[in-house]
Design an enzyme around this catalytic site. Structure first.
Site, short mmCIF file in Angstrom:
data_model
loop_
_atom_site.label_atom_id
_atom_site.label_comp_id
_atom_site.label_asym_id
_atom_site.label_seq_id
_atom_site.Cartn_x
_atom_site.Cartn_y
_atom_site.Cartn_z
N GLU A 211 0.85 -1.21 0.00
CA GLU A 211 0.00 0.00 0.00
C GLU A 211 0.88 1.25 0.00
O GLU A 211 1.79 1.38 0.83
CB GLU A 211 -0.92 -0.04 1.23
CG GLU A 211 -1.60 1.26 1.59
CD GLU A 211 -2.53 1.80 0.51
OE1 GLU A 211 -3.33 1.04 -0.03
OE2 GLU A 211 -2.42 3.01 0.20
N ALA A 276 -5.01 -3.60 -7.41
CA ALA A 276 -6.31 -3.10 -6.91
C ALA A 276 -6.09 -1.71 -6.33
O ALA A 276 -6.10 -1.52 -5.12
CB ALA A 276 -6.87 -4.05 -5.87
N HIS A 451 -32.48 -10.88 22.94
CA HIS A 451 -31.32 -11.50 23.57
C HIS A 451 -31.35 -12.99 23.32
O HIS A 451 -32.41 -13.60 23.46
CB HIS A 451 -31.33 -11.23 25.09
CG HIS A 451 -30.22 -11.92 25.81
ND1 HIS A 451 -28.92 -11.46 25.76
CD2 HIS A 451 -30.21 -13.06 26.56
CE1 HIS A 451 -28.15 -12.27 26.46
NE2 HIS A 451 -28.91 -13.25 26.97
N1 LIG Z 1 -17.27 -3.92 -0.46
C1 LIG Z 1 -17.39 -2.90 -1.29
O1 LIG Z 1 -18.20 -2.02 -1.07
C2 LIG Z 1 -16.50 -2.81 -2.47
C3 LIG Z 1 -15.79 -3.92 -2.91
C4 LIG Z 1 -14.95 -3.77 -3.98
C5 LIG Z 1 -14.81 -2.53 -4.58
N2 LIG Z 1 -15.51 -1.49 -4.15
C6 LIG Z 1 -15.30 -0.16 -4.72
O2 LIG Z 1 -14.54 -0.26 -5.89
C7 LIG Z 1 -13.60 0.80 -5.93
C8 LIG Z 1 -12.22 0.28 -6.20
O3 LIG Z 1 -11.74 -0.49 -5.11
P1 LIG Z 1 -10.20 -0.53 -4.80
O4 LIG Z 1 -9.99 -1.39 -3.61
O5 LIG Z 1 -9.45 -0.81 -6.05
O6 LIG Z 1 -9.89 0.99 -4.48
P2 LIG Z 1 -9.70 1.76 -3.10
O7 LIG Z 1 -9.69 3.19 -3.45
O8 LIG Z 1 -10.61 1.25 -2.05
O9 LIG Z 1 -8.22 1.32 -2.64
C9 LIG Z 1 -7.10 1.45 -3.46
C10 LIG Z 1 -5.87 1.52 -2.59
O10 LIG Z 1 -4.74 1.46 -3.44
C11 LIG Z 1 -3.76 2.36 -2.98
N3 LIG Z 1 -2.88 2.68 -4.10
C12 LIG Z 1 -3.15 3.49 -5.16
N4 LIG Z 1 -2.10 3.50 -6.00
C13 LIG Z 1 -1.15 2.69 -5.47
C14 LIG Z 1 0.15 2.28 -5.89
N5 LIG Z 1 0.68 2.71 -7.02
N6 LIG Z 1 0.83 1.43 -5.09
C15 LIG Z 1 0.30 0.97 -3.94
N7 LIG Z 1 -0.92 1.33 -3.51
C16 LIG Z 1 -1.65 2.17 -4.26
C17 LIG Z 1 -4.59 3.53 -2.46
O11 LIG Z 1 -3.84 4.32 -1.57
C18 LIG Z 1 -5.76 2.81 -1.81
O12 LIG Z 1 -5.50 2.52 -0.45
C19 LIG Z 1 -13.68 1.55 -4.64
O13 LIG Z 1 -14.37 2.75 -4.85
C20 LIG Z 1 -14.47 0.65 -3.77
O14 LIG Z 1 -15.27 1.36 -2.84
C21 LIG Z 1 -16.34 -1.60 -3.09
#
Ligand SMILES: NC(=O)c1ccc[n+]([C@@H]2O[C@H](COP(=O)([O-])OP(=O)(O)OC[C@H]3O[C@@H](n4cnc5c(N)ncnc54)[C@H](O)[C@@H]3O)[C@@H](O)[C@H]2O)c1
Length: 478
Positions: A211, A276, A451
């Site tokens: 990350e 991701a 409960h």
């Molecule tokens: N359960 C859910 O509601 C759910 C599930 C899957 C996806 N989604 C949505 O899909 C979208 C995409 O999800 P996601 O997990 O890809 O995005 P996210 O924005 O949740 O997380 C991406 C992460 O990657 C990091 N990052 C970015 N560039 C990077 C790099 N070059 N090297 C290392 N880290 C880096 C960011 O700092 C961030 O923490 C989001 O908006 C999410 O809310 C939601």
């Protein structure tokens, strides 16, 4: 020009198909355009959520959790199983069948509501006309009184880690592994990275999450993020923060990832790498140059609070516009826009959209978190109830995490509910309902909860806001 519609929706994801159904229910002549083809090469409705997102990932999360329980925690209950094995192909096959049932179900719902489905690529032309280009290259133009753009989003790609869907995959490829990778790398400790990392970790992969940010789960309440980090690390996820990926090299069946962190340059080898790092809006060939709809500086379709674009009668909803990229946000925007087009009064409450990470335990929240409220200078009272003190959680052998309720110190109104623990997604929804009706912590604490339930942790956390929790020692006494 073939047909004239009251509403033409481009995209049949949870934004688009819900908008189309609601518009048709309201008596509007409605069409919905979609081009996505499933594994069988046939049109598959439902968008990212149903085909390669929320639903298939939950299918794998549930399968892998059952495997983990059978392998590692049935013995706690006195159950012996013998050797527990996972047939990855069967797990993926089950996931595919669920997707097929649901996407087929959406087709059935559109039909039942009288929505005309066009297979092909939709593009907004000037004068609220929509061109549909079919797979055979032929095209036709639909005229519309109103157009709803719901073209969704796609994964962000980063130059140091180009996706080949073999060794370096995106969130779609990570749903299709044919065996459990021994060493799995994940770039991005966001929702997708944590959910998919958990799936393969439970099945035996050694998972390293890389990350870029120094802080974990920046959007979450800090106390919740800290607890989540503790729990995920205990589960075996190796989460490296402040780590910037500088390059990758694929050699045969493995990939070397280079990254830089506070300790310097690092190199690590994986059998699979999931990228991701977020998603971006899909606007490719969506808007003719003279259609009048504008994008904002980040590439999203520009809309106002009612999802109206710069062209009267053209709306945009879901991942292609500002706000959280969540299926439930898209669907609600779809309903609101359909109602507005039909001349009804409608609006949605953007302040109460729940967020959920479907790990085990789940992490979920709604409303504001402690650091946001402190930054805004709001005086607050906080109540926390740990699941370790819940009889139901103990009975279920599921005691990690807590419920945290934040209320305004002056009015006692609940401003945020943050849960990490069993059924967190369901519990947070209780908080969202209560907050929608302006509840105070006292109101919530006075309600009778069955409960023994996990939900009692909500009541106890609400009581704890004012120092009145029964089943834990209160920080302040009342
Ligand atoms: N359960 C859910 O509601 C759910 C599930 C899957 C996806 N989604 C949505 O899909 C979208 C995409 O999800 P996601 O997990 O890809 O995005 P996210 O924005 O949740 O997380 C991406 C992460 O990657 C990091 N990052 C970015 N560039 C990077 C790099 N070059 N090297 C290392 N880290 C880096 C960011 O700092 C961030 O923490 C989001 O908006 C999410 O809310 C939601």
């Amino acid at each position: 020009m073939s047909d004239k519609f009251d509403v033409v929706v481009i995209g049949a994801g949870p934004g688009g198909y819900v908008a189309a159904i609601r518009a048709a229910q309201l008596g509007l002549k409605t069409a919905c355009i979609e081009k996505y083809q499933g594994k069988d090469g046939k049109l598959a409705l439902g968008g990212t959520c149903l085909n390669v997102g929320c639903i298939p990932s939950k299918a794998l999360l549930d399968s892998s959790w059952k495997f983990h329980e059978a392998k590692d925690s049935f013995s706690v209950h006195g159950i012996s199983t013998g050797e527990v094995k996972m047939d990855v192909a069967a797990m993926i096959g089950r996931k595919d069948q669920i997707v097929k049932n649901l996407t087929g179900g959406v087709a059935g719902l559109l039909k039942a509501n009288g929505v005309t489905v066009y297979e092909g690529h939709g593009k907004l032309l000037a004068g609220k006309q929509v061109e549909v280009t079919k797979t055979d290259g032929s095209s036709e133009v639909l005229a519309a009184e109103n157009v709803i753009l719901a073209s969704g989003s796609r994964p962000v790609e980063i130059p140091p880690a180009p996706v080949d869907q073999k060794v370096i995959v995106d969130s779609t490829g990570a749903l299709e592994f044919t065996s459990v990778p021994k060493r799995l790398g994940v770039i991005g400790a966001g929702v997708i990275g944590l959910e998919l990392g958990s799936v393969w970790s439970r099945l035996g992969a050694e998972v390293t999450v890389i990350e870029a940010l120094d802080k974990f789960l920046v959007a979450a309440d800090e106390q919740l993020a800290k607890e989540a980090m503790k729990i995920y690390t205990k589960q075996g996820l190796n989460i490296q923060l402040g780590a910037r990926v500088t390059g990758t090299e694929v050699k045969g069946e493995e990939v070397t990832v280079r990254y830089t962190d506070a300790k310097g340059d690092q190199e690590v080898v994986f059998d699979k790498l999931i990228v991701a790092v977020g998603r971006r809006p899909v606007t490719t060939d969506l808007l003719a140059a003279d259609c009048g709809v504008t994008l904002d500086e980040r590439g999203y379709v520009f809309v106002d609070d009612n999802c109206a674009t710069s062209v009267p009668g053209v709306y945009a909803i879901g991942d292609v516009v500002r706000g959280l990229m969540l299926a439930h946000k898209a669907s609600e925007e779809g309903v609101v826009v359909a109602e507005l087009i039909a001349g009804h009064k409608a609006q949605m409450n953007y302040d109460l959209i729940p967020s959920v990470i479907y790990t085990h335990p789940e992490a979920a929240w709604v409303g504001k978190n402690e650091q946001q409220l402190k930054a805004e200078g709001v005086e607050i009272n906080v109540g926390v109830f740990p699941f370790a003190a819940s009889g139901r959680a103990m009975a279920a052998h599921d005691t990690a995490g807590f419920v945290k309720i934040i209320a305004c110190a002056k009015s006692d109104r609940v401003l945020g509910v943050h849960v990490i623990g069993p059924s967190a997604a369901e519990l947070v929804q209780q908080g969202a309902i209560a907050m929608e009706f302006g509840t105070s912590a006292e109101d919530l604490g006075m309600m009778v909860f069955a409960h023994p339930t996990m939900s009692e942790a909500m009541k106890e956390a609400a009581l704890a806001v004012n120092g009145q929790a029964i089943h834990i020692a209160n920080r302040k006494k009342r």
